[in-house]
Enzyme design. Structure first.
Site, PDB file in Angstrom:
ATOM      1  N   CYS A 195      -2.029  -3.375  -3.989  1.00  0.00           N
ATOM      2  CA  CYS A 195      -2.521  -2.886  -2.718  1.00  0.00           C
ATOM      3  C   CYS A 195      -1.356  -2.464  -1.830  1.00  0.00           C
ATOM      4  O   CYS A 195      -0.384  -3.223  -1.677  1.00  0.00           O
ATOM      5  CB  CYS A 195      -3.350  -3.980  -2.033  1.00  0.00           C
ATOM      6  N   ASP A 239      -4.047  -5.240  -8.269  1.00  0.00           N
ATOM      7  CA  ASP A 239      -5.288  -4.556  -8.617  1.00  0.00           C
ATOM      8  C   ASP A 239      -5.263  -4.307 -10.124  1.00  0.00           C
ATOM      9  O   ASP A 239      -4.448  -3.531 -10.622  1.00  0.00           O
ATOM     10  CB  ASP A 239      -5.412  -3.219  -7.876  1.00  0.00           C
TER      11      ASP A 239
END
Length: 277
Positions: free
Chosen positions: A184, A191
């Protein structure tokens, strides 16, 4: 809906946020796609691809007219040519604002979602609601050949198109990897995802392709921009006549995001989700 400046300075991501107890479309936080596309040479109004950002929301609930809770899973399809993407935490907070709100029926919920999301994205957004045990949500596997068994040395964990190489042989094939990871850009949280590449053109050297994909491991960017980065690098260095890049990211906060980008004219991939999502 009031639109905010094209900045993350005031976004709810990375901030402590109170969960809403009443419906509030103003929670949605649009972010212009332009700034992140410019470094890739992507010009708004002349996109080199078509595509969508497909979202699944697994924490959707509202009250019916008698106050009884209803639960569902939602699928949203946001067009890649929309001026804005929508910041994921704001999307989660917005969906939670439905929890104690009464709606007459599912159609009213769908119409409300579609209107509010289109207002934030600047383009129509497709909305589908599923029962939580719907067959359409059953996990599926990516098609093609998996790259993950390749025995390679890896020393580079930032994206480098120098790893991409092709041969003179022209092929049409589908490859995928579950080793995609990015971070992120605001919180630095990981992620995790899977990526599929379907192309027609000079044959990609597979070890180099896998090294390139692993190179996103320390890269900070939104899911949507990672897919566009992969797409533009492959188009520039491999020059396929046809290309589709699809990433299916693991859910976080009850949401998963699966962007895809393709050369114009290709059929879109079928909506689905993986077991890891």
């Amino acid at each position: 809906m009031s639109h905010r400046p094209d900045t993350l300075a005031h976004a709810p991501l990375g901030r402590e946020s109170a969960y809403p107890d009443a419906y509030d479309p103003g929670l949605l936080y649009p972010i212009s796609r332009t700034a992140n596309r410019a470094p890739l040479g992507i010009v708004e109004g002349s996109l080199p691809f078509v595509g969508e950002d497909e979202w699944h929301a697994f924490e959707v609930s509202w009250l019916n007219g008698r106050g009884k809770p209803i639960v569902a899973v939602a699928r949203f399809r946001l067009p890649a040519d929309s001026p804005n993407l929508i910041e994921s935490k704001s999307w989660k907070l917005y969906l939670n604002s439905f929890n104690q709100t009464r709606f007459a029926d599912r159609d009213e919920v769908i119409n409300t979602l579609a209107q509010d999301l289109a207002g934030a994205a600047g383009a129509p957004v497709s909305v589908t609601l599923f029962d939580v045990d719907a067959e359409a949500l059953a996990p599926k596997c990516l098609p093609g050949e998996c790259l993950d068994a390749l025995d390679i040395d890896v020393n580079d964990y930032t994206p480098s198109a120098e790893h991409l190489a092709v041969s003179a042989q022209v092929v049409e094939e589908t490859l995928y990897s579950h080793l995609l990871k990015s971070n992120c850009p605001v919180t630095g949280q990981p992620d995790w995802g899977s990526v599929m590449i379907r192309y027609k053109g000079p044959k990609l050297e597979r070890e180099g392709l896998l090294r390139y994909l692993i190179g996103y491991r320390q890269h900070q960017d939104f899911h949507e921009h990672c897919v566009e980065h992969i797409f533009t690098d492959l188009m520039h260095h491999a020059q396929p006549s046809e290309l589709l890049v699809l990433a299916r990211y693991v859910r976080r906060g009850g949401l998963d995001i699966s962007p895809w980008r393709a050369t114009p004219g290709l059929a879109p991939p079928s909506p689905q989700r993986l077991a890891r999502q």
